[in-house]
Design an enzyme around this catalytic site. Sequence first.
Site, short mmCIF file in Angstrom:
data_model
loop_
_atom_site.label_atom_id
_atom_site.label_comp_id
_atom_site.label_asym_id
_atom_site.label_seq_id
_atom_site.Cartn_x
_atom_site.Cartn_y
_atom_site.Cartn_z
CG ASP A 85 -1.65 1.26 1.46
OD1 ASP A 85 -2.29 1.73 0.50
OD2 ASP A 85 -1.58 1.80 2.58
CG PHE A 86 2.10 5.42 -1.79
CD1 PHE A 86 3.39 5.09 -2.18
CD2 PHE A 86 1.81 6.75 -1.54
CE1 PHE A 86 4.38 6.06 -2.29
CE2 PHE A 86 2.78 7.73 -1.66
CZ PHE A 86 4.07 7.39 -2.04
CG ASP A 87 -1.74 7.88 0.54
OD1 ASP A 87 -0.63 8.35 0.25
OD2 ASP A 87 -2.78 8.18 -0.07
N GLY A 90 -5.13 3.12 -3.44
CA GLY A 90 -6.31 3.91 -3.80
C GLY A 90 -5.95 5.36 -4.00
CE LYS A 150 -5.04 -0.78 -2.00
NZ LYS A 150 -4.12 -0.20 -1.00
CG ASP A 186 -4.08 -1.51 2.54
OD1 ASP A 186 -4.02 -1.23 1.33
OD2 ASP A 186 -3.72 -0.74 3.44
#
Length: 216
Positions: A7-9, A96, A143, A170
């Site tokens: 995931d990013f954020d 997202g 995802k 997630d």
Amino acid sequence: MTVVAFDFDGTLSDSEMTVLLGDRRGVAEDMDEITERAMNDEIDYAESLHKRAALLEALPREDAAAAFDEVVLREGAADLIAELNEAGITTAILTGGFERGVAAALEREGVSVDHIVSNRLPMNDDGTELTGEVDGPLIEGTKDDALAALADDVGVDLAETVAVGDGANDLPMLEVAGLAIGFDPKPAVEPHCDVVVTSMAEARETLVEEGHLTDR
């Protein structure tokens, strides 16, 4: 060989893109509240994303670009990605959040991943401001499908993949991955994680213990 999907954020980055954008529009507090509810699985992720994008309607292109330029990777993230790449492991970011911010953060650190699956904030016809809409493959938070597709492309079983995330959106990939690493996960997410970490160093240790990386 395997796939490690981040995931990013809240995971690779402690920035929250919609909040940074909201700062430029004067709606950061509203953004933060919606984001927190979504990450705790209190409201549907797609609904939250549409609500946050709507708050950004008419944000000038220059302000959006400036906000994306503020997105940064957290300590140790670039080194871990680089090490995974060097080890021949397929790296991916499934978020997202928005491709522009991900790309800016990676470029600043001089690191890249094999795959980025993300959403976008469209501009109006003359390209001067955001429309308040959002599009892309992860609006519904699917995802699990994205991770399965990557595993298929690489030719590995889904059970051999690793997912790293923190929020409710997630959960789909954490639940299907062979190893689910929760990065300081929200309370609703933690029970679904095989391992919980709070730093990239701890994430690396887990990958070493699981045989994906070699200890130095």
